[in-house]
Design a protein around this motif. Structure first.
Motif, PDB file in Angstrom:
ATOM      1  N   ASP A  23       0.830  -1.209   0.000  1.00 39.02           N
ATOM      2  CA  ASP A  23       0.000   0.000   0.000  1.00 39.02           C
ATOM      3  C   ASP A  23       0.865   1.261   0.000  1.00 39.02           C
ATOM      4  OD1 ASP A  23      -2.163  -1.682   0.071  1.00 39.02           O
ATOM      5  OD2 ASP A  23      -2.495  -1.507   2.235  1.00 39.02           O
ATOM      6  N   LEU A  24       1.978   1.238   0.751  1.00 38.02           N
ATOM      7  CA  LEU A  24       2.881   2.384   0.788  1.00 38.02           C
ATOM      8  C   LEU A  24       3.462   2.657  -0.595  1.00 38.02           C
ATOM      9  CD1 LEU A  24       4.635   4.529   2.190  1.00 38.02           C
ATOM     10  CD2 LEU A  24       6.251   2.713   2.755  1.00 38.02           C
ATOM     11  N   VAL A  25       3.933   1.610  -1.269  1.00 42.07           N
ATOM     12  CA  VAL A  25       4.505   1.779  -2.601  1.00 42.07           C
ATOM     13  C   VAL A  25       3.456   2.304  -3.573  1.00 42.07           C
ATOM     14  CG1 VAL A  25       5.559   0.551  -4.546  1.00 42.07           C
ATOM     15  CG2 VAL A  25       6.265   0.018  -2.224  1.00 42.07           C
ATOM     16  N   ALA A  26       2.232   1.811  -3.469  1.00 39.40           N
ATOM     17  CA  ALA A  26       1.171   2.277  -4.367  1.00 39.40           C
ATOM     18  C   ALA A  26       0.857   3.752  -4.146  1.00 39.40           C
ATOM     19  CB  ALA A  26      -0.078   1.420  -4.158  1.00 39.40           C
ATOM     20  N   ASP A  27       0.753   4.171  -2.886  1.00 41.16           N
ATOM     21  CA  ASP A  27       0.454   5.581  -2.608  1.00 41.16           C
ATOM     22  C   ASP A  27       1.594   6.493  -3.060  1.00 41.16           C
ATOM     23  OD1 ASP A  27      -1.977   4.905  -1.565  1.00 41.16           O
ATOM     24  OD2 ASP A  27      -1.302   4.861   0.528  1.00 41.16           O
ATOM     25  N   VAL A  28       2.839   6.049  -2.873  1.00 39.16           N
ATOM     26  CA  VAL A  28       3.977   6.857  -3.330  1.00 39.16           C
ATOM     27  C   VAL A  28       3.957   6.994  -4.843  1.00 39.16           C
ATOM     28  CG1 VAL A  28       6.501   6.934  -3.518  1.00 39.16           C
ATOM     29  CG2 VAL A  28       5.422   6.348  -1.338  1.00 39.16           C
ATOM     30  N   GLY A  29       3.656   5.906  -5.529  1.00 41.98           N
ATOM     31  CA  GLY A  29       3.617   5.958  -6.982  1.00 41.98           C
ATOM     32  C   GLY A  29       2.522   6.861  -7.502  1.00 41.98           C
ATOM     33  N   LEU A  30       1.410   6.997  -6.765  1.00 34.95           N
ATOM     34  CA  LEU A  30       0.302   7.869  -7.174  1.00 34.95           C
ATOM     35  C   LEU A  30       0.516   9.324  -6.749  1.00 34.95           C
ATOM     36  CD1 LEU A  30      -2.712   5.505  -6.365  1.00 34.95           C
ATOM     37  CD2 LEU A  30      -1.766   6.042  -8.615  1.00 34.95           C
ATOM     38  N   GLY A  31       1.610   9.601  -6.073  1.00 35.28           N
ATOM     39  CA  GLY A  31       1.911  10.968  -5.657  1.00 35.28           C
ATOM     40  C   GLY A  31       1.104  11.449  -4.472  1.00 35.28           C
ATOM     41  N   ARG A  32       0.614  10.559  -3.658  1.00 37.49           N
ATOM     42  CA  ARG A  32      -0.217  10.934  -2.509  1.00 37.49           C
ATOM     43  C   ARG A  32       0.602  11.113  -1.227  1.00 37.49           C
ATOM     44  NH1 ARG A  32      -4.973   6.365  -3.314  1.00 37.49           N
ATOM     45  NH2 ARG A  32      -5.733   7.102  -5.370  1.00 37.49           N
ATOM     46  N   VAL A  33       1.909  10.875  -1.275  1.00 40.23           N
ATOM     47  CA  VAL A  33       2.737  10.906  -0.071  1.00 40.23           C
ATOM     48  C   VAL A  33       3.774  12.019  -0.212  1.00 40.23           C
ATOM     49  CG1 VAL A  33       4.288   9.596   1.421  1.00 40.23           C
ATOM     50  CG2 VAL A  33       2.411   8.430   0.215  1.00 40.23           C
ATOM     51  N   GLY A  34       3.899  12.842   0.860  1.00 37.61           N
ATOM     52  CA  GLY A  34       4.909  13.895   0.845  1.00 37.61           C
ATOM     53  C   GLY A  34       6.194  13.457   1.496  1.00 37.61           C
ATOM     54  N   ILE A  35       6.115  12.718   2.589  1.00 36.64           N
ATOM     55  CA  ILE A  35       7.292  12.258   3.300  1.00 36.64           C
ATOM     56  C   ILE A  35       6.961  10.954   4.011  1.00 36.64           C
ATOM     57  CG2 ILE A  35       6.707  13.631   5.361  1.00 36.64           C
ATOM     58  CD1 ILE A  35       9.742  13.996   5.794  1.00 36.64           C
ATOM     59  N   VAL A  36       7.965  10.071   4.086  1.00 36.19           N
ATOM     60  CA  VAL A  36       7.824   8.781   4.755  1.00 36.19           C
ATOM     61  C   VAL A  36       8.725   8.814   5.979  1.00 36.19           C
ATOM     62  CG1 VAL A  36       8.124   6.296   4.577  1.00 36.19           C
ATOM     63  CG2 VAL A  36       7.353   7.589   2.570  1.00 36.19           C
ATOM     64  N   PHE A  37       8.112   8.604   7.168  1.00 38.87           N
ATOM     65  CA  PHE A  37       8.870   8.594   8.420  1.00 38.87           C
ATOM     66  C   PHE A  37       9.072   7.144   8.882  1.00 38.87           C
ATOM     67  CE2 PHE A  37       6.922  12.790   8.473  1.00 38.87           C
ATOM     68  CZ  PHE A  37       7.975  13.599   8.849  1.00 38.87           C
ATOM     69  N   GLY A  38      10.235   6.936   9.494  1.00 40.39           N
ATOM     70  CA  GLY A  38      10.514   5.639  10.080  1.00 40.39           C
ATOM     71  C   GLY A  38      11.652   5.745  11.059  1.00 40.39           C
ATOM     72  N   ILE A  39      11.630   4.903  12.113  1.00 40.74           N
ATOM     73  CA  ILE A  39      12.733   4.926  13.073  1.00 40.74           C
ATOM     74  C   ILE A  39      14.027   4.551  12.374  1.00 40.74           C
ATOM     75  CG2 ILE A  39      13.632   3.902  15.204  1.00 40.74           C
ATOM     76  CD1 ILE A  39      10.762   3.485  16.107  1.00 40.74           C
ATOM     77  N   GLU A  40      13.981   3.511  11.523  1.00 38.92           N
ATOM     78  CA  GLU A  40      15.123   3.119  10.699  1.00 38.92           C
ATOM     79  C   GLU A  40      14.550   2.762   9.337  1.00 38.92           C
ATOM     80  OE1 GLU A  40      18.267   2.478   8.855  1.00 38.92           O
ATOM     81  OE2 GLU A  40      18.538   3.032  10.967  1.00 38.92           O
ATOM     82  N   VAL A  41      14.677   3.671   8.382  1.00 40.96           N
ATOM     83  CA  VAL A  41      13.961   3.522   7.109  1.00 40.96           C
ATOM     84  C   VAL A  41      14.443   2.307   6.322  1.00 40.96           C
ATOM     85  CG1 VAL A  41      13.377   5.959   6.900  1.00 40.96           C
ATOM     86  CG2 VAL A  41      15.596   5.146   6.077  1.00 40.96           C
ATOM     87  N   SER A  42      15.666   1.858   6.551  1.00 43.16           N
ATOM     88  CA  SER A  42      16.138   0.675   5.821  1.00 43.16           C
ATOM     89  C   SER A  42      15.379  -0.583   6.219  1.00 43.16           C
ATOM     90  CB  SER A  42      17.641   0.488   6.049  1.00 43.16           C
ATOM     91  OG  SER A  42      17.907   0.232   7.428  1.00 43.16           O
ATOM     92  N   ARG A  43      14.686  -0.509   7.376  1.00 45.26           N
ATOM     93  CA  ARG A  43      13.886  -1.662   7.791  1.00 45.26           C
ATOM     94  C   ARG A  43      12.587  -1.780   7.000  1.00 45.26           C
ATOM     95  NH1 ARG A  43      15.483  -3.582  12.880  1.00 45.26           N
ATOM     96  NH2 ARG A  43      17.724  -3.250  13.043  1.00 45.26           N
ATOM     97  N   LEU A  44      12.281  -0.735   6.205  1.00 45.43           N
ATOM     98  CA  LEU A  44      11.074  -0.841   5.384  1.00 45.43           C
ATOM     99  C   LEU A  44      11.154  -2.046   4.447  1.00 45.43           C
ATOM    100  CD1 LEU A  44      10.463   2.909   4.452  1.00 45.43           C
ATOM    101  CD2 LEU A  44       9.156   1.499   6.040  1.00 45.43           C
ATOM    102  N   ALA A  45      12.356  -2.388   3.984  1.00 40.54           N
ATOM    103  CA  ALA A  45      12.546  -3.554   3.119  1.00 40.54           C
ATOM    104  C   ALA A  45      13.969  -4.034   3.275  1.00 40.54           C
ATOM    105  CB  ALA A  45      12.248  -3.212   1.660  1.00 40.54           C
ATOM    106  N   ARG A  46      14.128  -5.331   3.591  1.00 33.99           N
ATOM    107  CA  ARG A  46      15.466  -5.921   3.690  1.00 33.99           C
ATOM    108  C   ARG A  46      15.830  -6.640   2.395  1.00 33.99           C
ATOM    109  NH1 ARG A  46      18.039  -6.575   8.635  1.00 33.99           N
ATOM    110  NH2 ARG A  46      16.925  -5.827  10.465  1.00 33.99           N
ATOM    111  N   ASN A  47      15.211  -6.227   1.330  1.00 36.68           N
ATOM    112  CA  ASN A  47      15.483  -6.792   0.015  1.00 36.68           C
ATOM    113  C   ASN A  47      15.757  -5.625  -0.923  1.00 36.68           C
ATOM    114  OD1 ASN A  47      14.972  -7.740  -2.728  1.00 36.68           O
ATOM    115  ND2 ASN A  47      14.330  -9.652  -1.742  1.00 36.68           N
TER     116      ASN A  47
END
Length: 690
Positions: A23-47
């Motif tokens: 869902d995050l990737v889809a919203d970013v691709g549609l331009g609906r997201v201004g900024i993504v926050f995370g404690i450690e953003v690399s944990r969003l994907a370990r691939n």
């Protein structure tokens, strides 16, 4: 502000099952997201494939990424470089964690201390050691599978025998870990026979997971079994087992031999066909197993062919081929000759094994009935404990109780039926007779009740294989019979001549016809052969025309009646002749019953060329002299002679036969019969030379 927490507790190594990340990737691709926050953003994907896809979309849609270290713009080269390094390090970190965990697991498995899910029949004790379950019903059911495989030799036959006896097998699914009982299935039987845990071995790394893409592009994972030499850990005698490791290897080898060979190859489990050497005959020229085929109008004449060289390599013809009947008979003759000394011991052992197998089967039924009674009592206690007013629960417990009671009744019926199938036990007299008479293995092998599959199983228990080499020049086949244990026997077998066939009259019958043709015509010979229940090569009864055809084909001259009555061929001057029963009646003037009585008592001599053939009676001058038309003066009958001599009738007859009393036979008038001279010590009728 939107919080995405749908992926909590899920690994970031793969985005397939992470709906929140999708869902995050889809919203970013549609331009609906201004900024993504995370404690450690690399944990969003370990691939890295998923991580770099997200960075590319953020760069195109001007989306920022922020964590505790700062705010990054993926479209900026320096920020993109930092984020890429963080993603690579995160993926490497996951690899290191997995490697360390796997190394620890492998190290523990190498010592045999890794705690794995145990199949049904095994449990862990309080010290973590693997032990056989204390449930006797489970233990006996599993032991029954191994006993029947040792007896029957194939997994399918074990399945059919268990189904036929109504025996259930215990199962313990991985998802529940609870033991339940179900009807026998082939996967269940095969799992018992091929799982090394039942042989007391600790095994790790028997399987490997492979991934591939299906036609739709979805990643599909499958588990494949590895050959034994590729297992990571194998520790025999790790814990108590139902069988030893040698038996396990023998069972797996036997199962491998039972695989149905591809079309054109020999081998496989014993099947219903009439080819007794199926899977045991090897070509002596190319060392391949020979294929089996059938011919004849009914398709029951086996033939063995080695044709793989032609099929695989385009040869002009196969290695060799030969008919099966003559070959099998030659091998069976050798097998029975080897088994003859051990026939008695084999029969006694078979009787003991049958009694032992029956006791083991009854024990299984007893444990099954005991378990059914326990479960029925437990269901009854549960039903009795519920409040009668609580019908919502009482109805369910009542149905469960009825099902358990029905299972108990069925188990008790199976127990009674199992006890009724007890094999016949020999009495002391029968065992004593058996010890004297031995056992006829051939009769058991050829009995109509013995199936071809059972005959093949008997041969496979004795024969490892038979190597055959055909010599077309001499029309012979060299056989090398390799017995179980490694010893071998070399022999040579003649093949059928060109233009010959297997369905020929046996040589014993031909020799008998050759001897009978010297004295009897074809009609008499056919009658004699029919009395002896002999058959032609095609299984037909003998008639005059068939005897004549056999004589002509074998060059046997026909019988020619002599012009004069045949004599005995001696030069002693006694004018003895050899006649039939009818001619003896005419020459001696007595009835047929008397002639047969004299033959039985030895008063006159005669012979039969074979059972059922006409008698050939020898009549000499001594016999003629004691057949008189009138009673001599003073000679009396048998009863009066017995009274006069004061002895029994049979004793008087014995004295007459031994020549101690003189006697004649009167063949005319009312006083026909034996007359004895009781006042003379002369040698009498039918003297028997000492």
């Amino acid at each position: 502000m939107r919080v995405i927490d749908a992926d909590l507790g899920r690994s970031g190594a793969d985005a397939t099952a992470r709906q929140g990340f999708k869902d995050l990737v889809a919203d970013v691709g549609l331009g609906r997201v201004g900024i993504v926050f995370g404690i450690e953003v690399s944990r969003l994907a370990r691939n890295n494939s998923d991580w770099y896809q997200l960075l590319d979309l953020c760069a195109m849609t001007d989306t920022l990424i922020a964590d505790t270290d700062g705010v990054y713009h993926p479209a900026d080269f320096n920020d993109r470089l930092v984020l890429g390094l963080k993603g690579t390090m995160s993926e490497a970190e996951l690899h290191l964690i997995r490697s360390r965990l796997t190394a620890g697991l492998r190290h523990k498995a190498a010592r045999g201390e890794l705690r794995q899910f145990l199949p049904v029949g095994f449990d862990y004790d309080e010290n973590g050691a693997v032990v056989i379950t204390p449930d006797e019903a489970v233990v006996e059911a599993i032991a029954t599978v191994f006993r029947r495989f040792a007896e029957l030799g194939t997994g399918r036959q074990v399945l059919l025998s268990l189904r036929g006896d109504g025996l259930l097998l215990p199962r313990r699914p991985t998802r529940t870990g609870r033991v339940h009982w179900a009807a026998a299935t082939y996967p269940a039987v095969h799992d018992f026979l091929t799982n090394p845990v039942y042989a007391g071995a600790f095994v790790f790394g028997r399987t490997r997971t492979e991934k591939r893409l299906d036609p739709s592009g979805t990643v599909v994972a499958r588990t494949i079994l590895l050959p034994r030499e590729e297992w990571t850990v194998l520790i025999p005698d790790h814990h108590p087992g139902f069988i030893d490791w040698a038996t396990f290897e023998a069972n797996t080898a036997r199962l491998r031999e039972n695989w149905r060979a591809p079309r054109g190859f020999g081998g496989g489990a014993p099947r219903e066909g009439a080819a007794l050497l199926q899977g045991r005959l090897r070509c002596g020229k190319c060392s391949r197993l020979m294929q089996t085929g059938y011919s004849g109008t009914k398709g029951n004449c086996p033939r063995y062919l080695c044709g793989r060289a032609k099929q695989l390599y385009g040869g002009e013809k196969g290695c060799q081929s030969l008919g099966g009947r003559r070959l099998e008979n030659r091998v069976l003759k050798e097998v029975f000759a080897v088994l003859e000394p051990a026939a008695l011991a084999a029969t006694a052992q078979a009787l003991t094994d049958a009694e032992r197998a029956h006791a083991a089967t009854v024990r299984t039924f007893e444990l099954t009935a005991e378990r059914a009674r326990y479960e029925a009592d437990r269901a009854r206690r549960q039903y009795d404990a519920v409040e009668p007013e609580n019908r919502l629960v009482a109805r369910a417990l009542e149905r469960a109780l009825e099902a358990k009671l029905a299972a108990q009744r069925q188990a008790e019926r199976d127990l009674l039926a199992g006890r009724a199938r007890r094999p016949v036990r020999l009495t002391d007299e029968e065992q004593a007779w058996l010890s004297r008479a031995g056992a006829d293995v051939r009769a058991v092998f050829t009995a109509p009740s013995t199936t071809f599959r059972e005959r093949k199983q008997l041969l496979r228990a004795i024969l490892a294989e038979v190597v055959v080499t055909v010599d077309p020049a001499t029309r012979t086949a060299g056989l090398r019979i390799i017995w179980q244990g490694g010893t071998s026997t070399e022999l040579t077998m003649p093949l059928t001549k060109t233009g010959g066939h297997f369905r020929a009259t046996d040589e014993d019958t031909v020799d008998l016809v050759r001897r009978l043709a010297e004295h009897y015509d074809d009609t008499t010979i056919a009658l004699i052969l029919s009395r002896q229940h002999r058959r032609t090569g095609t299984g037909l009864t003998f008639t005059k025309s068939r005897v004549q055809s056999l004589r002509v084909s074998r060059g046997i001259p026909s019988h020619r009646p002599p012009d004069t009555v045949p004599t005995d061929g001696d030069d002693d001057g006694d004018d003895a002749v050899v006649v039939t029963v009818a001619e003896a009646e005419r020459l001696l003037g007595v009835g047929k019953v008397t002639i047969y009585r004299w033959l039985r008592d030895g008063f006159i001599t005669g012979e039969q060329l074979t059972a059922g053939a006409p008698w050939r009676i020898r009549i000499d001058q001594a016999v003629r002299d004691h057949i008189v038309p009138a009673v001599p003066e003073g000679w009396v009958g048998l009863d009066q002679a017995a009274t006069t001599l004061g002895m029994a009738r049979q004793t008087v007859l014995h004295k007459v036969q031994r020549g101690e009393l003189e006697a004649v036979h009167v063949n005319r008038g009312r006083r026909k019969g034996l007359r004895i001279n009781v006042s003379s010590d002369q040698t009498g009728l039918f003297d028997q030379p000492s």
